[in-house]
Design a protein around this motif. Structure first.
Motif, PDB file in Angstrom:
ATOM      1  N   ASN A   1       0.822  -1.214   0.000  1.00 28.36           N
ATOM      2  CA  ASN A   1       0.000   0.000   0.000  1.00 28.36           C
ATOM      3  C   ASN A   1       0.857   1.266   0.000  1.00 28.36           C
ATOM      4  N   ASP A   2       1.851   1.304  -0.901  1.00 29.66           N
ATOM      5  CA  ASP A   2       2.721   2.471  -0.983  1.00 29.66           C
ATOM      6  C   ASP A   2       1.978   3.657  -1.615  1.00 29.66           C
ATOM      7  N   ASP A   3       2.661   4.788  -1.704  1.00 31.16           N
ATOM      8  CA  ASP A   3       2.006   5.999  -2.207  1.00 31.16           C
ATOM      9  C   ASP A   3       1.451   5.808  -3.613  1.00 31.16           C
ATOM     10  N   MET A   4       2.209   5.129  -4.473  1.00 30.80           N
ATOM     11  CA  MET A   4       1.742   4.943  -5.842  1.00 30.80           C
ATOM     12  C   MET A   4       0.501   4.064  -5.868  1.00 30.80           C
ATOM     13  N   MET A   5       0.470   3.034  -5.040  1.00 29.96           N
ATOM     14  CA  MET A   5      -0.704   2.169  -4.975  1.00 29.96           C
ATOM     15  C   MET A   5      -1.910   2.967  -4.455  1.00 29.96           C
ATOM     16  N   LYS A   6      -1.680   3.865  -3.521  1.00 25.48           N
ATOM     17  CA  LYS A   6      -2.776   4.693  -2.998  1.00 25.48           C
ATOM     18  C   LYS A   6      -3.323   5.632  -4.077  1.00 25.48           C
ATOM     19  N   ILE A   7      -2.441   6.153  -4.916  1.00 26.00           N
ATOM     20  CA  ILE A   7      -2.888   6.997  -6.029  1.00 26.00           C
ATOM     21  C   ILE A   7      -3.686   6.164  -7.033  1.00 26.00           C
ATOM     22  N   LEU A   8      -3.193   4.953  -7.346  1.00 25.82           N
ATOM     23  CA  LEU A   8      -3.920   4.083  -8.277  1.00 25.82           C
ATOM     24  C   LEU A   8      -5.323   3.791  -7.750  1.00 25.82           C
ATOM     25  N   LYS A   9      -5.443   3.550  -6.458  1.00 30.18           N
ATOM     26  CA  LYS A   9      -6.757   3.268  -5.871  1.00 30.18           C
ATOM     27  C   LYS A   9      -7.617   4.524  -5.850  1.00 30.18           C
ATOM     28  N   GLY A  10      -6.997   5.677  -5.622  1.00 26.69           N
ATOM     29  CA  GLY A  10      -7.745   6.927  -5.680  1.00 26.69           C
ATOM     30  C   GLY A  10      -8.338   7.170  -7.050  1.00 26.69           C
ATOM     31  N   ASN A  11      -7.592   6.803  -8.094  1.00 24.89           N
ATOM     32  CA  ASN A  11      -8.064   6.995  -9.463  1.00 24.89           C
ATOM     33  C   ASN A  11      -9.299   6.162  -9.791  1.00 24.89           C
TER      34      ASN A  11
ATOM     35  N   ASP B   1       6.143   9.046   0.709  1.00 22.01           N
ATOM     36  CA  ASP B   1       7.316   8.191   0.870  1.00 22.01           C
ATOM     37  C   ASP B   1       8.193   8.159  -0.379  1.00 22.01           C
ATOM     38  N   GLY B   2       7.866   8.972  -1.371  1.00 18.33           N
ATOM     39  CA  GLY B   2       8.690   9.050  -2.563  1.00 18.33           C
ATOM     40  C   GLY B   2       8.279   8.114  -3.669  1.00 18.33           C
ATOM     41  N   GLU B   3       7.324   7.208  -3.414  1.00 13.59           N
ATOM     42  CA  GLU B   3       6.888   6.284  -4.457  1.00 13.59           C
ATOM     43  C   GLU B   3       6.097   7.007  -5.554  1.00 13.59           C
ATOM     44  N   TYR B   4       5.397   8.065  -5.159  1.00 13.11           N
ATOM     45  CA  TYR B   4       4.627   8.854  -6.126  1.00 13.11           C
ATOM     46  C   TYR B   4       5.368  10.154  -6.372  1.00 13.11           C
ATOM     47  N   SER B   5       5.302  10.646  -7.624  1.00 19.27           N
ATOM     48  CA  SER B   5       6.059  11.855  -7.981  1.00 19.27           C
ATOM     49  C   SER B   5       5.607  13.083  -7.210  1.00 19.27           C
ATOM     50  N   GLY B   6       4.392  13.028  -6.666  1.00 20.92           N
ATOM     51  CA  GLY B   6       3.861  14.178  -5.948  1.00 20.92           C
ATOM     52  C   GLY B   6       3.065  15.118  -6.820  1.00 20.92           C
ATOM     53  N   TYR B   7       2.908  14.772  -8.112  1.00 19.72           N
ATOM     54  CA  TYR B   7       2.183  15.663  -9.008  1.00 19.72           C
ATOM     55  C   TYR B   7       0.763  15.906  -8.491  1.00 19.72           C
ATOM     56  N   GLY B   8       0.408  17.175  -8.379  1.00 22.10           N
ATOM     57  CA  GLY B   8      -0.923  17.542  -7.917  1.00 22.10           C
ATOM     58  C   GLY B   8      -1.018  17.748  -6.424  1.00 22.10           C
ATOM     59  N   LEU B   9      -0.018  17.281  -5.677  1.00 24.74           N
ATOM     60  CA  LEU B   9      -0.034  17.445  -4.216  1.00 24.74           C
ATOM     61  C   LEU B   9       0.727  18.712  -3.847  1.00 24.74           C
ATOM     62  N   HIS B  10       0.220  19.825  -4.355  1.00 21.51           N
ATOM     63  CA  HIS B  10       0.909  21.104  -4.164  1.00 21.51           C
ATOM     64  C   HIS B  10       0.390  21.814  -2.914  1.00 21.51           C
ATOM     65  N   ASP B  11       1.139  22.817  -2.489  1.00 24.45           N
ATOM     66  CA  ASP B  11       0.760  23.599  -1.312  1.00 24.45           C
ATOM     67  C   ASP B  11       0.230  24.979  -1.685  1.00 24.45           C
ATOM     68  N   GLY B  12      -0.077  25.156  -2.978  1.00 26.92           N
ATOM     69  CA  GLY B  12      -0.610  26.445  -3.429  1.00 26.92           C
ATOM     70  C   GLY B  12      -2.080  26.589  -3.099  1.00 26.92           C
ATOM     71  N   PRO B  13      -2.705  27.675  -3.587  1.00 27.36           N
ATOM     72  CA  PRO B  13      -4.128  27.892  -3.332  1.00 27.36           C
ATOM     73  C   PRO B  13      -4.966  26.720  -3.830  1.00 27.36           C
ATOM     74  N   VAL B  14      -6.047  26.426  -3.114  1.00 31.73           N
ATOM     75  CA  VAL B  14      -6.964  25.362  -3.521  1.00 31.73           C
ATOM     76  C   VAL B  14      -7.939  25.947  -4.538  1.00 31.73           C
ATOM     77  N   PRO B  15      -7.952  25.438  -5.785  1.00 34.69           N
ATOM     78  CA  PRO B  15      -8.806  26.033  -6.815  1.00 34.69           C
ATOM     79  C   PRO B  15     -10.290  25.955  -6.464  1.00 34.69           C
ATOM     80  N   LEU B  16     -11.001  27.024  -6.778  1.00 33.03           N
ATOM     81  CA  LEU B  16     -12.457  27.087  -6.643  1.00 33.03           C
ATOM     82  C   LEU B  16     -13.037  27.132  -8.050  1.00 33.03           C
TER      83      LEU B  16
END
Length: 287
Positions: free
Chosen positions: A88-98, A173-188
């Motif tokens: 259940n690494d980060d990449m697997m969690k993203i795959l399940k989120g998709n 944990d570094g398994e996922y590139s982090g794309y989309g997990l930004h700390d900028g404003p949350v789009p409305l």
């Protein structure tokens, strides 16, 4: 004018299977005809293409600049080893989120225009991709609900949608590139989107949408889920059974999509090229 390829509409409110064309090396007239068909059908399925990396990227670029050129959507690591579901690494969690209904990059400042997606290795059990027509969903709302959603907005966040699966995205944990997990404003974004090229209205919902201003959190969550449950029903849904070499092109401005679970002891290797949205029509609201 006759199209320079064969097109067979799907048994749904959208989508078509396109044959008699090779996406590698399209001439301008054929590309223009494909672009017009894409705007009409929102999803085009191209069997037996077997696109090389450079060919897929070049085809995607015909539709505009890319948000990213190509990313593997896969349970196989770069070294060829299979990800173990129980890890259940980060990449697997993203795959399940998709596997939840969503539109791409609604959590970024500019929403994506579309995507080219192709299959290299597919499992024997499961692994379909579902698509849902948000134009037809908007059209099917009763007039009172249609008037109500026209007045509403929602925030979009990948942190939010992944957190609902128990994914602690701040502790990657570094398994996922982090794309989309930004700390900028949350789009409305408005719940009703007008397509910048066709002028058709559609619902802009999905798993990243949350926190409708003016609603209590629980009410907002229920309301958005009820919209998804209503919208993602036949005849507004198509699930594609992949074969190696298939490619699809979808319009992210009016469709939702989702992955389907598969036997994760089997490899699934897919390639995603994401077409960047036009800032004039896809930028989030100021807030």
């Amino acid at each position: 004018m006759a199209r320079p390829f064969d097109i067979a509409p799907l048994d749904a409110t959208f989508g078509a299977i396109v044959t008699g064309v090779k996406l590698a090396g399209l001439d301008e007239a054929c590309w223009r005809a494909l672009h017009a068909a894409w705007l009409q059908y929102a999803l085009l399925v191209f069997p037996n293409q077997h696109l090389a990396r450079v060919e897929q990227i070049a085809f995607a670029k015909r539709f505009g600049p890319l948000e990213f050129e190509m990313a593997a959507i896969s349970n196989v690591r770069a070294d060829g080893s299979l990800r173990v579901e129980t890890d259940n690494d980060d990449m697997m969690k993203i795959l399940k989120g998709n596997m939840g209904w969503h539109a791409d990059s609604t959590y970024m400042p500019v929403q994506a225009k579309g995507a080219v997606f192709s299959a290299e290795v597919v499992p024997t059990i499961g692994g379909q991709t579902g698509f849902a027509d948000m134009r037809a969903a908007y059209d099917a709302l009763d007039e009172d609900l249609k008037a109500r959603v026209e007045t509403l907005q929602a925030y979009h966040s990948l942190h939010y949608s992944q957190s609902r699966l128990g994914h602690e995205t701040k502790k990657a944990d570094g398994e996922y590139s982090g794309y989309g997990l930004h700390d900028g404003p949350v789009p409305l974004r408005p719940l009703v989107k007008t397509h910048p090229e066709t002028g058709r209205k559609s619902l802009l919902i999905g798993r990243h949408a949350h926190a409708i201003p003016g609603m209590e959190p629980g009410e907002s969550e229920r309301f958005l889920q009820e919209l998804i449950d209503f919208a993602c029903q036949p005849p507004r849904v198509y699930r594609h059974n992949w074969a190696p070499g298939d490619a699809v092109l979808w319009d992210n401005r009016c469709l939702l999509h989702q992955a389907t679970p598969w036997d994760m002891t089997q490899k699934r290797i897919m390639w995603h090229s994401r077409i960047a949205g036009d800032a004039a029509g896809e930028t989030a609201l100021a807030h």
